[in-house]
Design a protein around this motif. Structure first.
Motif, PDB file in Angstrom:
ATOM      1  N   LEU A 198      -1.790   4.474   4.216  1.00 25.96           N
ATOM      2  CA  LEU A 198      -1.240   5.808   4.034  1.00 25.96           C
ATOM      3  C   LEU A 198      -2.184   6.571   3.126  1.00 25.96           C
ATOM      4  O   LEU A 198      -2.412   6.175   1.977  1.00 25.96           O
ATOM      5  N   ILE A 199      -2.745   7.651   3.638  1.00 30.12           N
ATOM      6  CA  ILE A 199      -3.753   8.407   2.908  1.00 30.12           C
ATOM      7  C   ILE A 199      -3.411   9.893   2.906  1.00 30.12           C
ATOM      8  O   ILE A 199      -2.539  10.346   3.657  1.00 30.12           O
TER       9      ILE A 199
ATOM     10  N   GLY B 275       1.221  16.488   4.341  1.00 30.98           N
ATOM     11  CA  GLY B 275      -0.027  16.136   3.662  1.00 30.98           C
ATOM     12  C   GLY B 275      -0.351  14.664   3.679  1.00 30.98           C
ATOM     13  O   GLY B 275      -1.204  14.217   2.905  1.00 30.98           O
ATOM     14  N   ILE B 276       0.299  13.886   4.562  1.00 35.52           N
ATOM     15  CA  ILE B 276       0.058  12.447   4.643  1.00 35.52           C
ATOM     16  C   ILE B 276      -0.287  12.070   6.080  1.00 35.52           C
ATOM     17  O   ILE B 276       0.297  12.593   7.029  1.00 35.52           O
ATOM     18  N   GLN B 277      -1.231  11.166   6.233  1.00 37.49           N
ATOM     19  CA  GLN B 277      -1.495  10.598   7.550  1.00 37.49           C
ATOM     20  C   GLN B 277      -1.739   9.108   7.403  1.00 37.49           C
ATOM     21  O   GLN B 277      -1.943   8.596   6.302  1.00 37.49           O
TER      22      GLN B 277
ATOM     23  N   PRO C  98      -7.157  10.121  -1.913  1.00 39.93           N
ATOM     24  CA  PRO C  98      -6.152   9.158  -2.363  1.00 39.93           C
ATOM     25  C   PRO C  98      -5.716   8.216  -1.234  1.00 39.93           C
ATOM     26  O   PRO C  98      -5.475   8.656  -0.114  1.00 39.93           O
ATOM     27  N   VAL C  99      -5.673   6.936  -1.546  1.00 39.31           N
ATOM     28  CA  VAL C  99      -5.076   5.949  -0.649  1.00 39.31           C
ATOM     29  C   VAL C  99      -3.792   5.515  -1.344  1.00 39.31           C
ATOM     30  O   VAL C  99      -3.818   4.864  -2.380  1.00 39.31           O
ATOM     31  N   TYR C 100      -2.657   5.901  -0.767  1.00 37.42           N
ATOM     32  CA  TYR C 100      -1.389   5.718  -1.458  1.00 37.42           C
ATOM     33  C   TYR C 100      -0.849   4.294  -1.342  1.00 37.42           C
ATOM     34  O   TYR C 100      -0.162   3.806  -2.240  1.00 37.42           O
ATOM     35  N   GLY C 101      -1.153   3.625  -0.240  1.00 34.39           N
ATOM     36  CA  GLY C 101      -0.663   2.263  -0.063  1.00 34.39           C
ATOM     37  C   GLY C 101      -1.107   1.686   1.259  1.00 34.39           C
ATOM     38  O   GLY C 101      -1.615   2.396   2.132  1.00 34.39           O
TER      39      GLY C 101
ATOM     40  N   ILE D 190       7.149   1.931   5.101  1.00 35.34           N
ATOM     41  CA  ILE D 190       6.646   3.286   4.870  1.00 35.34           C
ATOM     42  C   ILE D 190       7.318   3.903   3.648  1.00 35.34           C
ATOM     43  O   ILE D 190       6.663   4.482   2.769  1.00 35.34           O
ATOM     44  N   LEU D 191       8.648   3.768   3.571  1.00 35.05           N
ATOM     45  CA  LEU D 191       9.387   4.338   2.446  1.00 35.05           C
ATOM     46  C   LEU D 191       9.006   3.672   1.128  1.00 35.05           C
ATOM     47  O   LEU D 191       9.008   4.321   0.073  1.00 35.05           O
ATOM     48  N   SER D 192       8.676   2.393   1.178  1.00 34.69           N
ATOM     49  CA  SER D 192       8.285   1.678  -0.033  1.00 34.69           C
ATOM     50  C   SER D 192       7.069   2.330  -0.684  1.00 34.69           C
ATOM     51  O   SER D 192       6.923   2.314  -1.906  1.00 34.69           O
ATOM     52  N   ILE D 193       6.209   2.906   0.143  1.00 40.00           N
ATOM     53  CA  ILE D 193       5.028   3.592  -0.393  1.00 40.00           C
ATOM     54  C   ILE D 193       5.368   5.032  -0.778  1.00 40.00           C
ATOM     55  O   ILE D 193       5.103   5.476  -1.891  1.00 40.00           O
TER      56      ILE D 193
END
Length: 323
Positions: free
Chosen positions: A225-226, A28-30, A54-57, A95-98
């Motif tokens: 990351l959205i 569910g992330i791209q 949602p914009v995760y980071g 990437i993992l930080s987000i």
């Protein structure tokens, strides 16, 4: 760090990062590239075809310049970290930080287990756990680009220092905007924010960082990351919408599928070494005595194409002057 040298360089590309996240079993992330920091672009990033997304980071890539760059911008920076971690593992670390700081993301079993295992670790030990994780490292290294000119590992080292590009993350956590940088001893709190305004808050931070290097460096990259856009569109399809909007959504879903198939093909080509194939074609043509004729044919074709392009350009200029 024990395995730091075993992390390969990977390309800062939305297709690479999207597939990498997928291989972590996160769904569910791209990842999308952000071409501009203007207000309209950031607003469009949050709202996709009349639906909130949602914009995760954000992940910001820049050329690392030692004490003069981001690591020197905060007093808690630690420059003792091995260069190979900065150079290689920082993409996955960003990437993992987000991913690990967004509770609404379904991490899947592997990352959820890693998150639970490292929950009480300090930042340094969390980084150490990441660089020593077999799962994380193997997924990261699966995106290694084939280099046909390196015959053995000893040839990969060079006395000439290559440019090092560094990734850092920006993410809203518990009502505050944080900068998460693997070169720092811990997260940097950039002030209060909400899920709705954090992109506006982060814009001047990134702009200031870019301005710092503007005289000597123009190579920057910004990725977001959205939430998977196809999922957003499908959720919108389940609402009470017009026929026209429904058709447009179906078209956008088709475009997303085409894009992901392109990502899959590009990632496959990135890993493939075509040099032996090309070499053998040239060798066989030479053995058959056909190589010189093919070269001459190619030269003639190139000359012909150049001439055609010049004529098209001339005709276009002539047509423009008449108008």
């Amino acid at each position: 760090m024990a395995y730091a040298g075993d992390w390969c360089l990977i390309e800062s590309d939305p297709g690479v990062f999207t597939e990498l996240i997928k291989r972590f079993n996160v769904r569910g992330i791209q990842v999308e590239e952000v071409w501009s920091l203007d207000a309209q672009t950031l607003e469009e990033l949050k709202h996709v075809f009349q639906a909130w997304q949602p914009v995760y980071g954000l992940i910001f890539l820049f050329k690392w310049q030692g004490n003069n760059d981001s690591s020197g911008a905060h007093p808690d920076a630690d420059l003792s970290i091995d260069d190979s971690v900065v150079n290689n593992a920082c993409a996955t670390q960003a990437i993992l930080s987000i991913l690990l700081n967004c509770p609404s993301i379904d991490l899947g079993p592997d990352l959820q287990e890693f998150k639970e295992f490292t929950r009480e670790f300090n930042p340094y030990d969390k980084g150490l756990a990441m660089t020593n994780s077999e799962i994380l490292r193997s997924v990261h290294n699966s995106f290694s680009r084939s280099d046909p000119f390196i015959m053995d590992s000893s040839e990969s080292s060079s006395s000439e220092k290559e440019d090092i590009f560094h990734f850092i993350s920006y993410v809203p956590i518990h009502g505050a905007l944080y900068e998460l940088d693997g070169l720092s001893n811990g997260p940097v709190n950039l002030g209060p924010c909400t899920d709705d305004d954090w992109l506006e808050k982060v814009r001047p931070v990134i702009q200031e960082r870019m301005a710092r290097y503007a005289s000597a460096e123009i190579r920057f990259n910004l990725l977001a990351l959205i939430k998977n856009r196809e999922d957003v569109y499908k959720m919108r399809l389940e609402t009470d919408i017009s026929f026209e909007e429904r058709e447009e959504l179906l078209h956008k879903i088709e475009l997303e599928n085409i894009k992901f198939k392109r990502y899959e093909r590009e990632n496959s080509l990135r890993k493939h070494n075509f040099i032996p194939f090309i070499y053998n074609i040239i060798r066989i043509l030479a053995e058959r005595g056909e190589l010189d004729a093919r070269i001459e044919h190619a030269k003639k074709e190139m000359t012909k194409r150049k001439k055609e392009r010049a004529e098209k350009k001339k005709n276009a200029e002539a047509s423009g002057s008449k108008n």
